[in-house]
Scaffold this motif. Structure first.
Motif, short mmCIF file in Angstrom:
data_model
loop_
_atom_site.label_atom_id
_atom_site.label_comp_id
_atom_site.label_asym_id
_atom_site.label_seq_id
_atom_site.Cartn_x
_atom_site.Cartn_y
_atom_site.Cartn_z
N LEU A 1 1.14 -0.63 0.12
CA LEU A 1 0.00 -0.01 0.28
C LEU A 1 1.18 0.99 0.08
O LEU A 1 0.65 2.23 -1.21
CB LEU A 1 -1.21 0.31 1.50
CG LEU A 1 -1.80 -1.22 0.71
CD1 LEU A 1 -2.86 -0.43 2.70
CD2 LEU A 1 -3.21 -0.72 -0.15
N GLU A 2 1.39 0.97 1.17
CA GLU A 2 2.76 2.29 0.39
C GLU A 2 3.65 2.98 -0.39
O GLU A 2 3.35 3.82 -0.95
CB GLU A 2 3.78 1.69 2.25
CG GLU A 2 4.27 3.85 2.35
CD GLU A 2 5.60 3.65 4.03
OE1 GLU A 2 5.68 2.22 4.10
OE2 GLU A 2 5.88 4.24 3.99
N THR B 1 7.99 5.31 -1.71
CA THR B 1 8.10 4.48 -2.60
C THR B 1 8.91 3.50 -1.80
O THR B 1 8.70 1.99 -2.13
CB THR B 1 8.60 4.58 -3.97
OG1 THR B 1 7.39 4.73 -4.61
CG2 THR B 1 8.21 3.10 -5.08
N MET C 1 4.15 13.42 2.91
CA MET C 1 2.70 13.19 1.61
C MET C 1 2.25 14.38 1.24
O MET C 1 2.18 14.78 0.29
CB MET C 1 2.27 11.44 1.87
CG MET C 1 0.81 12.22 2.64
SD MET C 1 0.15 10.46 2.45
CE MET C 1 -1.02 11.08 1.44
N LEU D 1 1.31 6.51 -7.03
CA LEU D 1 0.90 7.73 -6.51
C LEU D 1 0.84 9.12 -6.62
O LEU D 1 -0.11 10.11 -7.19
CB LEU D 1 -1.21 7.11 -5.72
CG LEU D 1 -1.88 6.12 -6.55
CD1 LEU D 1 -2.95 5.77 -5.03
CD2 LEU D 1 -2.49 6.85 -8.12
N LEU D 2 1.23 9.47 -5.99
CA LEU D 2 1.71 10.40 -5.30
C LEU D 2 2.79 10.83 -6.76
O LEU D 2 2.78 12.25 -6.69
CB LEU D 2 2.71 11.19 -3.84
CG LEU D 2 1.44 10.85 -2.79
CD1 LEU D 2 2.89 10.49 -1.37
CD2 LEU D 2 0.99 11.61 -2.29
N ASN E 1 0.96 3.78 -2.90
CA ASN E 1 1.04 5.57 -2.62
C ASN E 1 2.01 5.92 -2.77
O ASN E 1 1.76 7.18 -3.73
CB ASN E 1 0.59 5.52 -0.86
CG ASN E 1 0.47 7.01 -0.16
OD1 ASN E 1 -0.18 8.07 -1.35
ND2 ASN E 1 1.39 7.51 0.92
#
Lengths: 263, 231
Positions: free
Chosen positions: A143-144, A217, A232, A150-151, A147
């Motif tokens: 998930l991280e 990441t 983030m 995605l960022l 994330n």
């Protein structure tokens, strides 16, 4: 409701067609064609590995060098390709605005989405390659990891949108964008981690959204690495600023240099 | 119906704005053939872009129906790196038309042989023009929009284009902008003269020509000045 669903379906179909056209057009005439999109990141990883070996450098965290470099190159490629692609589609496909109600915003969205899909394919290819050679690298916190990517995608799309609109209203600005972005390769943690930086640089580097995204990441991939630097809010905040600026510019200028509506 | 309501459009100029449309209000019925006579530089292309919705006016509103064609014979949507067939397929998809039927029609109408499957970048200008017009004719619209083009290619192909267009006009409308009254006469039933930012309705293309002749062509500043004062 049916009208809304039809509209959404038509819009999705338009985006899909623009993406397919971009895939066919980007390397038209080249024997390797679209394969270049996936080969270039692999070549980058190979080149960086060569220099790591040449300089006798090892990653600051106890992981193998290819995976370390890949976790830096994939987000960077996603960021950089998104900006380049969004700037290019605005000119390559601009005449499509005459067909079926295509808008500049549709072209930009299609480019950003295509690059996000490309990044997934690039990551899978690299993961399969590293698995075949060194054994499958575990992803500690998927998930991280997602994330972080995605960022990066959001940040790339925001800067890409800003750069594309800017390039449409000013030829000088269009030429300046790649020059301004070039240092990002060296300062975004592709071949180092944030804790390796001299403490005197950290106050400045904390404003680099891509460094935060790459740190997130890597924290997601490596069990032994949890970045205390990553935040983030930085990539999200800076992306919001670029997005708002791009919309303000779009509203203020209304038309590109060649009279095209910036809608 | 395509409606223009108080539409104004100016091109910025260092000295003073170049007036293209000045507070124009008019309506074009969906299936009628409208001819707009204008001198070069009077704003035919800008008006076509405004009518098609590609460009917005500086003031006023334009309402246009969904079934309005891209500019007739336009090749701007073709990418040089893609083959004629690929270009047609992508454009047909964007216009939500049957891809196979459109491609077959274009291949047959353009009649450029094996070149249809080669990159458009390798085409001679005449072949590109043939494909552009073939694509325009391959898609049925309620109203066709033309920025002066009613045919394309060499002599024989021009006749084929005009025949196809005339046949299409039996069930579709046309908004044709041209600087030749004769061209308008051939395809249109209602006429306007575009001058000094005004769309002036005329009973015939000859009357439209008379208006432009009376205005004195490019050198006349009376109408421009009058339009500026009115604006």
């Amino acid at each position: 409701m049916t009208h809304l669903a039809n509209g959404a379906w038509n819009w999705a179909s338009t985006i899909h067609t623009i993406m397919l056209r971009e895939v066919r057009c980007r390397f038209a005439g080249d024997p390797l064609g679209y394969a270049w999109t996936f080969l270039v990141p692999l070549l980058w990883i190979g080149t960086l590995m060569f220099f790591f070996t040449l300089l006798g450098r090892t990653p600051a965290i106890p992981v193998d060098t290819p995976t370390f470099i890949a976790t830096g190159v994939v987000p960077y490629v996603l960021f950089r390709y998104t900006i380049t692609s969004m700037s290019r589609v605005a000119s390559t496909h601009r005449h499509l605005v005459n067909f079926g109600g295509v808008r500049v915003s549709d072209l930009l969205f299609a480019a950003a989405l295509l690059e996000a899909l490309n990044a997934i394919i690039i990551f899978v290819m690299i993961w399969v390659l590293i698995s075949a050679i060194f054994g499958p690298p575990p992803i500690h916190n998927p998930l991280e990891f997602i994330n972080g990517l995605l960022l990066t995608a959001v940040f790339g799309a925001a800067v890409g949108r800003f750069a594309a609109i800017l390039g449409m209203v000013s030829e000088t600005a269009k030429r300046m964008v790649p020059v301004v972005l070039r240092p990002m390769f060296w300062i975004s943690g592709i071949f180092f981690t944030a804790p390796e930086l001299p403490s005197s640089l950290l106050p400045y580097m904390q404003w680099n959204p891509l460094l935060h995204a790459i740190e997130i990441t890597r924290s997601g991939v490596f069990l032994d690495y949890s970045s205390t630097f990553a935040n983030m809010a930085v990539p999200l905040g800076v992306s919001a600023v670029f997005l708002i600026a791009s919309y303000v510019m779009q509203t203020a200028f209304r038309r590109s240099r060649d009279g095209m509506e910036l809608t | 119906m395509i409606s223009l309501l108080n539409v104004s459009r100016y091109h910025p100029d260092k000295a003073q704005p170049n007036i293209i449309l000045n507070n124009v209000s008019t309506q074009f019925p969906r299936k009628e053939s409208i001819g707009i006579l204008a001198l070069s530089g009077a704003g035919k292309t800008t008006l076509a872009r405004i009518l098609s919705g590609v460009e917005r006016p500086d003031a006023g509103h334009v309402r246009h129906h969904k079934s309005l064609s891209p500019p007739l014979g336009s090749t701007a949507g073709f990418h040089a790196g893609l083959s004629g067939a690929e270009n047609v397929r992508f454009l047909a998809r964007l216009l939500r038309r049957n891809v196979t039927e459109t491609t077959d029609y274009c291949e047959s109408f353009a009649d450029i042989g094996a070149y249809f499957h080669r990159p458009v970048g390798q085409y001679a200008p005449v072949m590109r023009a043939r494909l552009g017009f073939a694509f325009s004719m391959s898609v049925e619209f309620d109203t066709y929009l033309s920025d002066g083009i009613t045919s394309a290619g060499d002599h024989g192909f021009r006749d084929k284009c005009e025949a196809a267009l005339l046949e299409r006009l039996t069930r579709s409308g046309l908004i044709l902008m041209s600087r030749h009254a004769r061209t308008l006469n051939r395809f249109c039933t209602k006429f306007y003269a575009l001058h000094a930012g005004q769309l002036l309705p005329c009973s015939s293309s000859e009357e439209a020509q008379d208006i432009l002749d009376y205005a004195g062509g490019y050198g006349n500043t009376y109408w421009n000045e009058a339009a500026r004062h009115a604006g």
